[in-house]
Design a protein around this motif. Structure first.
Motif, PDB file in Angstrom:
ATOM      1  N   ILE A 150      25.556  -1.648  43.565  1.00 33.08           N
ATOM      2  CA  ILE A 150      24.399  -1.190  42.797  1.00 33.08           C
ATOM      3  C   ILE A 150      23.775  -0.013  43.540  1.00 33.08           C
ATOM      4  O   ILE A 150      23.483  -0.107  44.740  1.00 33.08           O
ATOM      5  CB  ILE A 150      23.352  -2.303  42.611  1.00 33.08           C
ATOM      6  CG1 ILE A 150      23.952  -3.490  41.858  1.00 33.08           C
ATOM      7  CG2 ILE A 150      22.136  -1.777  41.867  1.00 33.08           C
ATOM      8  CD1 ILE A 150      23.001  -4.674  41.733  1.00 33.08           C
ATOM      9  N   VAL A 151      23.594   1.088  42.836  1.00 30.26           N
ATOM     10  CA  VAL A 151      22.905   2.249  43.388  1.00 30.26           C
ATOM     11  C   VAL A 151      21.471   2.220  42.871  1.00 30.26           C
ATOM     12  O   VAL A 151      21.241   2.107  41.658  1.00 30.26           O
ATOM     13  CB  VAL A 151      23.594   3.566  42.972  1.00 30.26           C
ATOM     14  CG1 VAL A 151      22.873   4.756  43.593  1.00 30.26           C
ATOM     15  CG2 VAL A 151      25.058   3.556  43.391  1.00 30.26           C
ATOM     16  N   LEU A 152      20.513   2.314  43.789  1.00 29.34           N
ATOM     17  CA  LEU A 152      19.090   2.198  43.440  1.00 29.34           C
ATOM     18  C   LEU A 152      18.367   3.485  43.825  1.00 29.34           C
ATOM     19  O   LEU A 152      17.843   3.611  44.943  1.00 29.34           O
ATOM     20  CB  LEU A 152      18.471   0.997  44.156  1.00 29.34           C
ATOM     21  CG  LEU A 152      19.109  -0.356  43.822  1.00 29.34           C
ATOM     22  CD1 LEU A 152      19.122  -1.269  45.021  1.00 29.34           C
ATOM     23  CD2 LEU A 152      18.380  -1.005  42.662  1.00 29.34           C
ATOM     24  N   PRO A 153      18.321   4.482  42.938  1.00 30.41           N
ATOM     25  CA  PRO A 153      17.639   5.742  43.250  1.00 30.41           C
ATOM     26  C   PRO A 153      16.137   5.521  43.412  1.00 30.41           C
ATOM     27  O   PRO A 153      15.522   4.713  42.704  1.00 30.41           O
ATOM     28  CB  PRO A 153      17.932   6.627  42.027  1.00 30.41           C
ATOM     29  CG  PRO A 153      19.094   5.982  41.344  1.00 30.41           C
ATOM     30  CD  PRO A 153      18.953   4.521  41.619  1.00 30.41           C
ATOM     31  N   GLY A 154      15.545   6.250  44.361  1.00 29.01           N
ATOM     32  CA  GLY A 154      14.108   6.174  44.568  1.00 29.01           C
ATOM     33  C   GLY A 154      13.636   4.906  45.239  1.00 29.01           C
ATOM     34  O   GLY A 154      12.439   4.612  45.242  1.00 29.01           O
ATOM     35  N   THR A 167      17.559   3.463  35.400  1.00 27.85           N
ATOM     36  CA  THR A 167      18.014   4.493  36.345  1.00 27.85           C
ATOM     37  C   THR A 167      18.969   3.934  37.400  1.00 27.85           C
ATOM     38  O   THR A 167      19.602   4.705  38.124  1.00 27.85           O
ATOM     39  CB  THR A 167      16.810   5.129  37.053  1.00 27.85           C
ATOM     40  OG1 THR A 167      15.994   4.089  37.622  1.00 27.85           O
ATOM     41  CG2 THR A 167      15.980   5.944  36.070  1.00 27.85           C
ATOM     42  N   ASP A 168      19.074   2.611  37.524  1.00 29.80           N
ATOM     43  CA  ASP A 168      19.984   2.008  38.500  1.00 29.80           C
ATOM     44  C   ASP A 168      21.411   2.028  37.957  1.00 29.80           C
ATOM     45  O   ASP A 168      21.626   2.034  36.746  1.00 29.80           O
ATOM     46  CB  ASP A 168      19.566   0.567  38.813  1.00 29.80           C
ATOM     47  CG  ASP A 168      18.171   0.488  39.412  1.00 29.80           C
ATOM     48  OD1 ASP A 168      17.760   1.455  40.070  1.00 29.80           O
ATOM     49  OD2 ASP A 168      17.498  -0.542  39.206  1.00 29.80           O
ATOM     50  N   PRO A 173      14.086   8.571  48.533  1.00 24.77           N
ATOM     51  CA  PRO A 173      14.978   7.543  49.076  1.00 24.77           C
ATOM     52  C   PRO A 173      16.003   7.085  48.039  1.00 24.77           C
ATOM     53  O   PRO A 173      15.793   7.215  46.831  1.00 24.77           O
ATOM     54  CB  PRO A 173      14.031   6.401  49.447  1.00 24.77           C
ATOM     55  CG  PRO A 173      12.849   6.588  48.553  1.00 24.77           C
ATOM     56  CD  PRO A 173      12.698   8.075  48.371  1.00 24.77           C
ATOM     57  N   ILE A 174      17.113   6.571  48.516  1.00 27.95           N
ATOM     58  CA  ILE A 174      18.126   5.978  47.647  1.00 27.95           C
ATOM     59  C   ILE A 174      18.882   4.932  48.457  1.00 27.95           C
ATOM     60  O   ILE A 174      19.178   5.153  49.638  1.00 27.95           O
ATOM     61  CB  ILE A 174      19.086   7.043  47.083  1.00 27.95           C
ATOM     62  CG1 ILE A 174      20.076   6.412  46.082  1.00 27.95           C
ATOM     63  CG2 ILE A 174      19.829   7.759  48.200  1.00 27.95           C
ATOM     64  CD1 ILE A 174      20.890   7.441  45.294  1.00 27.95           C
ATOM     65  N   SER A 175      19.166   3.797  47.839  1.00 30.38           N
ATOM     66  CA  SER A 175      19.811   2.695  48.557  1.00 30.38           C
ATOM     67  C   SER A 175      21.019   2.179  47.780  1.00 30.38           C
ATOM     68  O   SER A 175      21.110   2.347  46.561  1.00 30.38           O
ATOM     69  CB  SER A 175      18.823   1.543  48.795  1.00 30.38           C
ATOM     70  OG  SER A 175      17.778   1.967  49.651  1.00 30.38           O
TER      71      SER A 175
END
Length: 562
Positions: free
Chosen positions: A345-349, A332-333, A291-293
């Protein structure tokens, strides 16, 4: 030892100054005691200088000791004895060149100490560069690989290692690296196999590559540089040279990143970097699904901060929020300033539900205290945020639009909240539609030219807005004080009270509505008018005559009409 050398240099300089004074003694001042003082001074230098590593000074001092040896055992001669004067003058003449050499050597040693201090500073800077930098060492020589890992780790780097291409590829998929060292001659695959893998992956193509090779063939070097290597070092090599080259590459890369990919005001990544990195992240999760948000953030009532306190306070608030967000994100963000008071903000995982929780925690941090202080005054803010989880087939533009829509819904439903696109946003919009009927946006046209007002209403009447007209600044002022106005199309020059005067009165009374947008029209194109308008809260400025197409575009943009 270094501190002792510094102190010795200070004393040595005093001793050389004294020597020059004694060498310059006139005939009437020349005595046996003068010669004896010189002898004792140079004898002291001969013994002490080498103890602190100043070997050349000790060697020169020994030559002077030999020249002044005659002063020993001459206590029976009187100070006026001509042999003392003749001997003194002769020895001074012969020793002048050595005294000058002593002064020059002292200058050289002083410069070396200064360089050592600067080198220490560079080592400290190197530690700062090393801190948090992750390196990958790829080499099938287990002894060399282990040695490099230990030495680089001691310098503060995070170091991973791989003995072959396959192992390196696994690590490159799992971690983000700041620099890679590659051995060319490995089995079963050579280091060349990694070049294509690294340089064609958008997440790796900018990572510096250092080639370590046992071959000094010029063709290998040229081939590697054409394939994308940033440096080429031939084995065997001195570790200190490799360390300095790694430091230089990392520092240059970080400086380039700072200039090209960072917003200069907040230090967050800029839109250019975001556009590049978001594509890289999506390519990564398409290969390794997870997932990524995305969170879209907008500071609440930011315009009123600028209008009330000035843009410099607005800048400080932006810096404060960026600092707060960055301090509570994972490494990692990705935090980027999207424009104005907006951040993404990109929030991987992270799923959408969990991303919403993350952003609600961030919002709680803004409630806990001020984000900025200036001259003793604290500035508190809140923000509205929209969150959207990426799904298969969704374009980047659509992903951003959904997060932005959710943020806008958060604004419309009261601000100071986080909404997740879809369920949360739909519920909020349903709740809003079940209450008071949505108010049409209001456009106030304040211009003493009746024909122009008529044309504007005619050309813009197809928009979902309602119009109010005012013939001068006094009437416009009364309307704005009495009812909500979303956009004021304002003439700069009018009778009774012009546009600038009206805005100035609202500002002095602190009565400028927070959400009011100002589009100023003027027949004058003076820079001072535009500057004055910006200070008074004008959002856009158009010169008469103007294009109706351009004016409609600006109106739709300022009212956020699709």
């Amino acid at each position: 030892m270094k501190e002792g050398r510094k102190r010795y240099v200070v004393e040595l300089r005093k001793q050389l100054d004294r020597l020059r004074e004694l060498f310059a003694a006139t005939d009437e001042n020349i005595t046996f005691d003068t010669a004896l003082q010189i002898y004792r001074l140079v004898h002291t230098l001969k013994g002490s200088a080498p103890m602190f590593g100043f070997v050349r000074i000790g060697d020169i001092a020994e030559k002077l000791v030999q020249q002044w040896e005659w002063a020993q055992g001459q206590e029976t001669l009187s100070s006026t004895d001509t042999s003392v004067i003749v001997g003194f003058q002769s020895t001074v003449s012969e020793g002048a060149v050595w005294l000058q050499q002593l002064v020059m050597e002292l200058d050289v040693y002083s410069q070396e100490l200064d360089l050592d201090d600067k080198q220490d500073q560079k080592l400290l800077q190197g530690s700062a560069v090393a801190h948090g930098s992750r390196l990958l060492v790829i080499d099938d020589d287990e002894v060399l690989r282990s040695y490099l890992v230990r030495r680089l780790t001691l310098e503060g780097y995070i170091v991973d290692d791989a003995r072959d291409v396959a192992g390196a590829q696994r690590l490159l998929r799992e971690f983000t690296y700041d620099l890679i060292t590659i051995d060319l001659m490995m089995h079963p695959q050579s280091g060349y196999e990694l070049f294509e893998f690294v340089k064609e992956d958008p997440t790796l193509k900018w990572v510096p590559l250092v080639v370590l090779s046992g071959r000094s063939d010029i063709n290998d070097k040229v081939r590697c540089f054409y394939l994308g290597a940033d440096d080429y070092i031939t084995k065997p090599f001195q570790y200190e040279e490799l360390s300095a080259r790694i430091y230089g590459l990392l520092k240059r890369t970080k400086n380039f990143e700072q200039m090209a990919f960072r917003d200069p005001l907040t230090g967050a990544y800029n839109r250019r970097y975001f556009d590049h990195q978001i594509l890289a992240e999506l390519q990564r999760i398409q290969r390794y699904p997870s997932p990524i948000s995305l969170a879209f953030i907008d500071i609440d009532r930011f315009k009123s901060i600028n209008d009330t306190h000035g843009h410099h306070i607005g800048d400080i608030v932006l810096q404060g929020l960026a600092h707060l967000l960055q301090n509570h994100l994972r490494e990692t963000d990705l935090l980027a300033r999207f424009g104005g008071e907006e951040f993404v903000i990109v929030l991987p995982g992270v799923t959408g539900v969990d991303a919403r929780k993350v952003m609600e925690t961030m919002l709680q941090h803004t409630h806990a205290g001020p984000v900025a202080q200036y001259e003793g005054q604290a500035f508190h803010i809140t923000f509205s945020a929209g969150v959207c989880e990426w799904s298969e087939g969704m374009s980047v533009a659509e992903w951003i639009r959904r997060a932005d829509d959710a943020m806008y819904s958060a604004k419309q439903s009261g601000r100071d909240r986080v909404l997740l696109y879809a369920d949360d946003m739909s519920a909020a919009l349903t709740e809003a539609s079940a209450g008071v009927e949505t108010r049409k946006k209001t456009v106030l046209i304040a211009d003493d030219d009746r024909i122009l007002r008529s044309i504007l209403v005619s050309k813009l009447q197809h928009l979902p807005v309602q119009f109010i007209e005012a013939v001068d600044g006094e009437e416009a002022y009364t309307i704005i004080k009495a009812q909500p106005v979303d956009l004021c199309i304002l003439d700069g020059v009018m009778p009774r009270l012009d546009g600038f005067g009206m805005l100035n009165r609202l500002k002095q009374e602190e009565a400028m509505p927070e959400e009011l947008q100002i589009l100023m029209l003027s027949g004058r194109s003076r820079d001072e008018d535009m500057s004055r308008g910006q200070q008074l809260g004008v959002n856009a400025y158009m010169h008469k005559p103007f294009s109706m197409v351009e004016l409609e575009f600006k109106v739709k943009q300022m009212l956020e009409l699709t």
